[in-house]
Design an enzyme around this catalytic site. Structure first.
Site, mmCIF file in Angstrom:
data_model
loop_
_atom_site.group_PDB
_atom_site.id
_atom_site.type_symbol
_atom_site.label_atom_id
_atom_site.label_comp_id
_atom_site.label_asym_id
_atom_site.label_seq_id
_atom_site.Cartn_x
_atom_site.Cartn_y
_atom_site.Cartn_z
ATOM 1 N N CYS A 50 54.999 35.679 43.803
ATOM 2 C CA CYS A 50 55.981 35.949 42.741
ATOM 3 C C CYS A 50 55.505 37.074 41.828
ATOM 4 O O CYS A 50 56.305 37.666 41.112
ATOM 5 C CB CYS A 50 56.293 34.681 41.964
ATOM 6 S SG CYS A 50 54.833 33.847 41.393
ATOM 7 N N HIS A 98 40.450 46.295 45.452
ATOM 8 C CA HIS A 98 41.663 45.618 45.001
ATOM 9 C C HIS A 98 41.888 44.310 45.778
ATOM 10 O O HIS A 98 42.176 43.269 45.187
ATOM 11 C CB HIS A 98 42.866 46.550 45.153
ATOM 12 C CG HIS A 98 44.148 45.971 44.645
ATOM 13 N ND1 HIS A 98 44.452 45.925 43.304
ATOM 14 C CD2 HIS A 98 45.175 45.379 45.291
ATOM 15 C CE1 HIS A 98 45.626 45.337 43.153
ATOM 16 N NE2 HIS A 98 46.095 45.001 44.344
#
Lengths: 420, 265
Positions: A50, A98
């Site tokens: 989300c 990342h």
């Protein structure tokens, strides 16, 4: 091989764009199949939660951004220029860092939250099932999951509760240890009270009794928790049987008094009681905190616990970043070594082919030789090609520690020795 | 073959480094230091056991007949119980109390340093050996009970005041502390009482009187009464009060006096 990561997250894109880009479970193939058919892309995977949608690809060349952005724009039903300002594009080292940070929960909205680790694992599994991973992405995912586990174990970043209901659970565990076998008493039907009771129940609480001014609401809530409803006028009597008391009403005065708690403690003889006052104005007399064996926390106390835990997680995030930086260095080295291995193998094979061919020619000219003589010639020629290959192989191995220069070295050696 | 004195000094050094490490872990908040300290305690424990074994094989009696031996034996039992609790409950925080106490007891052993001697005829008496063994084990269990009781008091106050002290993270939940403290006290008190009774019987056989009143006996009696009061407080649920802290302090000091009152014979 170069890694590129392109995506959006809660910091770079509004929810309207994230929901358009999000990839529903089971429809990952719609993204990964078109990428797999792109000639320049060797492997691809997608992480969609989300808070983020990210595509990571491995490729020989670096010009893979365009097809990925176009694909994302198409999904969002927008022009590529419209979504570009929300995208981040990370290459190789930054992409690896990342991935490690995301899986460790360092890039999450709530630092250290544990769900993201599972979501990255799912993304790995899906790409594996769709057969869109190449060896570099395999290695990246394996290492990412290893790093996430290491960060969580070594820093304990996810250990401290950062929300009020979880802070209540953490404190309850600090008093009682395991919550199984304990009984809670929920007074009032405030939203936060319900949520806290739900979290406690999720952590093994045995039974919840609910009291509310509107008895029907108490019955409904008790039904949801699998507990019993009690009369609101009978709060004092219920205290003796409760280990945890959650009060969340809008009453203007104290619903639980020190005298009631003292009487309850005497009736129990042993055993502590944890009282959580989530009401404003407060519904539990602050003097309850002075009763032996009674631990009283109001909403501000719980917020303070959650806030101090957030600060603790930030400290641990700094420690986690140091671990990740070392892991990135190690992984880059491993990738470069992985890139050098095919060149080394091919060089050795090429030189041996030349040796074999020249040896056969020479032996034909020489006529019959004894087994010992043939062995001596074999050893001599093998020795020569090993000496010739010695320094190029050393340079190829060294190239592992310098990724960019390494590619130039590998290319030069391929050209000099006529390798493919 | 390592000389007994050397193995004792090495043991003290290793225990002292371990005690230093657990305190350093408080300042640096690094759990690895505690793990290292536990490993060192395990290593020290081996040296300690060798030293105790040496006394037994040299003197042909348990290492309990004078102050150095008794102090060392109590320290040894403390480590056994501490390690057992560490593995059972993962309670590292008790180390902050137990390790320095162990170093102090072993330092006493090294400083007083009486020569090993064969037992006197009285010291071979079964009642006497039973008295020594029971009181030492009882004292060790009671000291562990005190250490966990102290941790309980610290954590109880931190939870009440809503202020997390330096030990907050490492102290286990209140229920575990209560259980360990209470059970150590019950078991320790029963063993200690049996040990004192055996001592009284031995004194009666030897002197024709129930006991003599030196520092050791007075300390033991005061400690027994203080521990009885603490147990009663546990049973009645009033053990969190400041009064109990005071009684615990008296119990600890009286125990120390009784240990230091031990002399040969």
């Amino acid at each position: 091989m170069t890694l590129t990561l392109i995506g959006v997250n809660h910091r770079t894109a509004p929810v309207e764009l994230r929901e358009r880009l999000s990839i529903a479970k089971g429809s990952e193939a719609e993204v990964l199949r078109p990428l797999a058919s792109n000639g320049g892309i060797r492997g691809s995977a997608v992480i969609s939660t989300c808070n983020r949608v990210e595509i990571v690809v491995s490729s020989e060349a670096e010009n893979v951004i365009e097809p990925v952005v176009e694909l994302l724009a198409e999904r969002a039903e927008r022009e590529a220029e419209q979504i570009e300002k929300h995208l981040y594009v990370l290459r190789h080292r930054d992409a690896i860092r990342h991935m490690f940070r995301v899986a460790s929960g360092l890039d999450s909205m709530i630092i250290g939250e544990p769900q993201i680790g599972g979501q990255v694992r799912d993304s790995y599994q899906i790409a594996k099932n769709l057969d869109t991973l190449d060896s570099t992405l395999y290695a990246l995912y394996e290492q990412t999951l290893h790093v996430a586990k290491r960060v969580r174990t070594e820093t304990g970043i996810g250990e401290h509760a950062v929300s009020i209901p979880f802070a209540a659970v953490e404190l309850a565990k600090k008093i009682f240890g395991e919550l199984s076998g304990l009984r809670a008493f929920l007074v009032g039907a405030g939203e936060m009270g319900e949520l806290t009771a739900e979290h406690l129940k999720g952590n093994g609480l045995e039974a919840i009794t609910v009291a509310n001014r509107a008895f029907e609401k108490a019955v409904e809530l008790a039904g949801r928790f699998g507990g019993e409803a009690a009369s609101f006028d009978n709060v004092g009597a219920q205290l003796a049987g409760a280990d945890i008391v959650i009060v969340s009403t809008s009453a203007p005065n104290y619903t639980v008094t020190a005298e009631q708690v003292r009487a309850a403690m005497n009736a129990r003889r042993r055993g502590d009681i944890f009282l959580i006052d989530l009401s404003v104005p407060r519904n539990i007399d602050p003097a309850v905190g002075d009763v032996e064996g009674a631990y009283l926390y109001n909403i501000d106390d719980l917020s303070e616990v959650a806030e101090s835990n957030k600060a603790k997680r930030l400290e641990k995030a700094a420690q986690a970043d140091r671990i990740i930086e070392k892991e990135v260095d190690g992984f880059l080295k491993r990738l470069a070594t992985q890139d050098a291995v095919p060149t080394i193998v091919e060089l050795q094979r090429r030189l041996d082919e030349i040796r074999q061919a020249e040896l056969e020619k020479c032996l034909r000219k020489m006529g019959p030789v004894t087994a010992e003589q043939r062995q001596a010639i074999e050893a001599l020629t093998t020795g020569i090609i090993n000496k010739v290959a010695h320094y190029p192989i050393i340079r190829l191995r060294e190239s592992a520690s310098a990724p960019h220069e390494g590619e130039t070295i590998r290319e030069t050696i391929r050209k000099i020795f006529g390798l493919r | 073959m390592v000389s007994p004195t050397l193995s004792l000094y090495l043991t003290i050094a290793v225990y002292a480094v371990a005690a230093g490490l657990v305190f350093l872990s408080l300042l640096t908040r690094r759990e690895q230091l505690q793990r290292l300290a536990t490993m060192l305690i395990g290593l020290g424990f081996i040296g300690h056991t060798i030293w105790i074994g040496t006394i037994c094989s040299t003197t042909h009696h348990p290492p309990l007949t004078n102050l150095p031996e008794a102090a060392s034996f109590i320290a040894w039992v403390l480590i056994v119980v501490e390690l057992a609790l560490l593995f059972r409950f993962k309670v590292q925080a008790a180390a902050f109390f137990v390790y320095p106490l162990v170093v102090m007891l072993l330092a006493t052993t090294a400083i007083v340093s009486e020569p090993f001697a064969p037992p006197t005829p009285e010291q071979t008496s079964k009642i006497f050996i039973g008295h020594l063994l029971l009181t030492m084990v009882g004292v060790a269990a009671l000291l562990i009970g005190l250490a966990f009781g102290a941790l309980y008091q610290i954590q109880d106050r931190a939870m009440k005041a809503k202020k997390r002290g330096a030990l907050y993270e490492w102290i286990p939940n209140l229920r575990v502390l209560d259980i360990v403290s209470y059970r150590s006290m019950v078991v320790g008190f029963a063993i200690y009482s049996a040990g004192i009774l055996a001592g009284v019987l031995f004194a009666y056989n030897r002197h024709g009187a129930l006991t003599t009143f030196g520092a050791k006996e007075s300390g033991a009696l005061v400690a027994w009464v203080a521990f009885a009061v603490m147990l009663q407080a546990h049973l009645s649920g009033t053990f969190r009060t400041r009064k109990t802290v005071g009684v615990a302090l008296v119990a600890f000091l009286a125990t120390v006096v009784s240990i230091f009152g031990i002399s040969r014979g």
